[in-house]
Design an enzyme around this catalytic site. Structure first.
Site, PDB file in Angstrom:
ATOM      1  N   HIS A  53       9.308   7.266  -0.562  1.00 12.80           N
ATOM      2  CA  HIS A  53      10.285   7.808   0.393  1.00 12.80           C
ATOM      3  C   HIS A  53       9.867   7.233   1.742  1.00 12.80           C
ATOM      4  CE1 HIS A  53      12.776  11.498   1.877  1.00 12.80           C
ATOM      5  NE2 HIS A  53      12.396  10.835   2.967  1.00 12.80           N
ATOM      6  N   HIS A  76       8.580   6.266   5.133  1.00 15.30           N
ATOM      7  CA  HIS A  76       7.837   7.084   6.097  1.00 15.30           C
ATOM      8  C   HIS A  76       7.084   6.201   7.064  1.00 15.30           C
ATOM      9  CE1 HIS A  76       5.337   6.511   2.510  1.00 15.30           C
ATOM     10  NE2 HIS A  76       4.284   6.502   3.315  1.00 15.30           N
ATOM     11  N   GLY A 126       0.784  -1.230   0.000  1.00 11.78           N
ATOM     12  CA  GLY A 126       0.000   0.000   0.000  1.00 11.78           C
ATOM     13  C   GLY A 126       0.816   1.279   0.000  1.00 11.78           C
TER      14      GLY A 126
HETATM   15  P1  5GP Z   1       1.626   5.723   1.886  1.00  9.58           P
HETATM   16  O1  5GP Z   1       0.322   5.574   1.146  1.00  9.58           O
HETATM   17  O2  5GP Z   1       2.800   5.769   0.920  1.00  9.58           O
HETATM   18  O3  5GP Z   1       1.819   4.767   3.000  1.00  9.58           O
HETATM   19  O4  5GP Z   1       1.544   7.125   2.604  1.00  9.58           O
HETATM   20  C1  5GP Z   1       1.651   8.338   1.936  1.00  9.58           C
HETATM   21  C2  5GP Z   1       0.869   9.344   2.735  1.00  9.58           C
HETATM   22  O5  5GP Z   1       1.234  10.630   2.322  1.00  9.58           O
HETATM   23  C3  5GP Z   1      -0.666   9.239   2.551  1.00  9.58           C
HETATM   24  O6  5GP Z   1      -1.283   9.009   3.809  1.00  9.58           O
HETATM   25  C4  5GP Z   1      -1.050  10.585   1.944  1.00  9.58           C
HETATM   26  O7  5GP Z   1      -2.277  11.069   2.429  1.00  9.58           O
HETATM   27  C5  5GP Z   1       0.121  11.470   2.340  1.00  9.58           C
HETATM   28  N1  5GP Z   1       0.384  12.540   1.393  1.00  9.58           N
HETATM   29  C6  5GP Z   1       0.421  12.434   0.032  1.00  9.58           C
HETATM   30  N2  5GP Z   1       0.730  13.612  -0.516  1.00  9.58           N
HETATM   31  C7  5GP Z   1       0.890  14.495   0.524  1.00  9.58           C
HETATM   32  C8  5GP Z   1       1.224  15.886   0.589  1.00  9.58           C
HETATM   33  O8  5GP Z   1       1.445  16.571  -0.418  1.00  9.58           O
HETATM   34  N3  5GP Z   1       1.298  16.440   1.828  1.00  9.58           N
HETATM   35  C9  5GP Z   1       1.049  15.720   2.964  1.00  9.58           C
HETATM   36  N4  5GP Z   1       1.132  16.369   4.119  1.00  9.58           N
HETATM   37  N5  5GP Z   1       0.751  14.410   2.939  1.00  9.58           N
HETATM   38  C10 5GP Z   1       0.667  13.806   1.737  1.00  9.58           C
HETATM   39 ZN    ZN Z   2      12.737  11.345  -1.084  1.00 11.70          ZN
END
Ligand code: 5GP
Ligand code: ZN
Length: 112
Positions: free
Chosen positions: A96, A98, A91
């Protein structure tokens, strides 16, 4: 490198910061999945949890110290969850490394 979270770490893309030090930045998720939802990142680019090595893993321990500090500051004494999505089936949507820090409701287990 075209990386959204490197852009946030470098200040080119705005974010609502909840914690910052030399190595780590935490900011509010733009699409929160809980009443408190922060994203904690190493400032130095690591693509995903699959790219953690003995050479770059020290920052991961520091991130968990930072998470405990944020939990104290934000008074998350009722509990919280830390989640790292990795890869397509995990998911992950931003390439990057996180750590999602989620709190403020009963999060349930197991996750969907
Ligand atoms: P992943 O889906 O990769 O585990 O988490 C990425 C997270 O980054 C998601 O929860 C999404 O809402 C958040 N996200 C995506 N783009 C941005 C952005 O431009 N700013 C912030 N603050 N969060 C973001
Ligand atoms: Zn990066």
């Amino acid at each position: 490198m075209d990386c959204l979270f490197c852009g946030i770490a470098g200040g080119e893309i705005p974010s609502t910061k909840v914690y910052e030090d030399e190595q780590v930045l935490a900011f509010r998720d733009i699409d929160p999945k809980a009443p408190f939802h922060a994203v904690v990142i190493p400032k130095r680019h690591i693509g995903s949890a699959a790219e953690i090595t003995p050479e770059n893993s020290a920052v991961v321990a520091h991130i968990y110290e930072v998470i405990a500090e944020i939990a104290r500051r934000e008074k998350l004494e009722k509990g919280f969850r830390v989640v790292t999505n990795c890869g397509e089936e995990g998911g992950q949507t931003v390439g990057h490394l996180h750590f999602h820090l989620l709190a403020g409701r009963n999060l349930g287990w197991p996750p969907g």
